[in-house]
Motif scaffolding. Structure first.
Motif, PDB file in Angstrom:
ATOM      1  N   ASP A  42       0.837  -1.200   0.000  1.00  0.00           N
ATOM      2  CA  ASP A  42       0.000   0.000   0.000  1.00  0.00           C
ATOM      3  C   ASP A  42       0.875   1.255   0.000  1.00  0.00           C
ATOM      4  O   ASP A  42       1.457   1.630   1.020  1.00  0.00           O
ATOM      5  N   LEU A  43       0.927   1.909  -1.151  1.00  0.00           N
ATOM      6  CA  LEU A  43       1.771   3.102  -1.312  1.00  0.00           C
ATOM      7  C   LEU A  43       1.401   4.191  -0.309  1.00  0.00           C
ATOM      8  O   LEU A  43       2.286   4.813   0.296  1.00  0.00           O
ATOM      9  N   ASP A  44       0.113   4.440  -0.123  1.00  0.00           N
ATOM     10  CA  ASP A  44      -0.304   5.488   0.814  1.00  0.00           C
ATOM     11  C   ASP A  44       0.145   5.174   2.237  1.00  0.00           C
ATOM     12  O   ASP A  44       0.597   6.062   2.963  1.00  0.00           O
ATOM     13  N   GLU A  45       0.039   3.921   2.628  1.00  0.00           N
ATOM     14  CA  GLU A  45       0.466   3.510   3.973  1.00  0.00           C
ATOM     15  C   GLU A  45       1.978   3.703   4.141  1.00  0.00           C
ATOM     16  O   GLU A  45       2.454   4.186   5.170  1.00  0.00           O
ATOM     17  N   ALA A  46       2.742   3.317   3.119  1.00  0.00           N
ATOM     18  CA  ALA A  46       4.193   3.481   3.180  1.00  0.00           C
ATOM     19  C   ALA A  46       4.560   4.962   3.279  1.00  0.00           C
ATOM     20  O   ALA A  46       5.412   5.343   4.086  1.00  0.00           O
ATOM     21  N   ARG A  47       3.906   5.780   2.496  1.00  0.00           N
ATOM     22  CA  ARG A  47       4.192   7.224   2.540  1.00  0.00           C
ATOM     23  C   ARG A  47       3.804   7.830   3.879  1.00  0.00           C
ATOM     24  O   ARG A  47       4.492   8.716   4.380  1.00  0.00           O
ATOM     25  N   SER A  48       2.708   7.347   4.473  1.00  0.00           N
ATOM     26  CA  SER A  48       2.296   7.890   5.775  1.00  0.00           C
ATOM     27  C   SER A  48       3.311   7.546   6.858  1.00  0.00           C
ATOM     28  O   SER A  48       3.376   8.202   7.897  1.00  0.00           O
ATOM     29  N   ALA A  49       4.137   6.529   6.605  1.00  0.00           N
ATOM     30  CA  ALA A  49       5.197   6.154   7.547  1.00  0.00           C
ATOM     31  C   ALA A  49       6.518   6.846   7.207  1.00  0.00           C
ATOM     32  O   ALA A  49       7.552   6.543   7.812  1.00  0.00           O
ATOM     33  N   GLY A  50       6.482   7.747   6.221  1.00  0.00           N
ATOM     34  CA  GLY A  50       7.682   8.501   5.872  1.00  0.00           C
ATOM     35  C   GLY A  50       8.560   7.832   4.832  1.00  0.00           C
ATOM     36  O   GLY A  50       9.685   8.287   4.593  1.00  0.00           O
ATOM     37  N   LEU A  51       8.070   6.786   4.203  1.00  0.00           N
ATOM     38  CA  LEU A  51       8.839   6.092   3.175  1.00  0.00           C
ATOM     39  C   LEU A  51       8.419   6.577   1.788  1.00  0.00           C
ATOM     40  O   LEU A  51       7.270   6.976   1.593  1.00  0.00           O
ATOM     41  N   PRO A  52       9.324   6.535   0.833  1.00  0.00           N
ATOM     42  CA  PRO A  52       8.962   7.001  -0.505  1.00  0.00           C
ATOM     43  C   PRO A  52       8.050   6.036  -1.260  1.00  0.00           C
ATOM     44  O   PRO A  52       7.319   6.442  -2.167  1.00  0.00           O
ATOM     45  N   ASP A  53       8.072   4.767  -0.900  1.00  0.00           N
ATOM     46  CA  ASP A  53       7.285   3.763  -1.613  1.00  0.00           C
ATOM     47  C   ASP A  53       7.248   2.489  -0.774  1.00  0.00           C
ATOM     48  O   ASP A  53       7.894   2.410   0.275  1.00  0.00           O
TER      49      ASP A  53
END
Length: 136
Positions: A42-53
């Motif tokens: 889940d791209l959105d979940e990864a980004r919400s954790a501060g990761l780019p992808d």
């Protein structure tokens, strides 16, 4: 290919070039492994954790290392298989698995090889390292 009868310390296994880590691979591995952690799909979940992808499951890379070993010797010769997860494998990365014989010993009458195993990305990042012991 290293012949089983002629294995020596310092011998290198033929490298295994894994395919690029795609989103499809991650989704299929999540289903196969039962690991549905959203950080892997889940791209959105990864980004919400501060990761780019999203990033690959560590066990996917470990599976590639297992294939490196079993491409060399039959699975029933595998005695131990240990890894340490050192860094994430980003989506679209192309892992390369390598192995080098570091020890030859005899245990309970069986000749065994210890193989140092590593997963490396194109930029030199080591994502997994460990060892396997195989019966020769």
């Amino acid at each position: 290919m290293i012949g089983i009868d002629s294995v020596a310390v310092g011998d290198e296994l033929p490298p295994l070039q894994a395919p690029d880590v795609s989103r499809l691979t991650l989704a299929l591995f999540a289903g196969a492994s039962g690991d549905h952690n959203p950080m892997h799909v889940d791209l959105d979940e990864a980004r919400s954790a501060g990761l780019p992808d999203v990033f690959a499951h560590g066990m996917l890379s470990m599976a590639y290392l297992g294939r490196l070993i079993t491409d060399w010797v039959p699975q029933e010769r595998l005695r131990t298989f240990r890894v340490r997860f050192a860094a994430i494998t980003p989506v679209h990365a192309r892992p390369t698995c390598t192995g080098r014989v570091t020890d030859i010993s005899v245990v309970d009458g069986e000749r065994r090889a210890t193989v140092e195993i590593v997963v490396t990305l194109a930029d030199g990042t080591i994502t997994l390292s460990g060892d396997a012991v195989v019966g020769l």
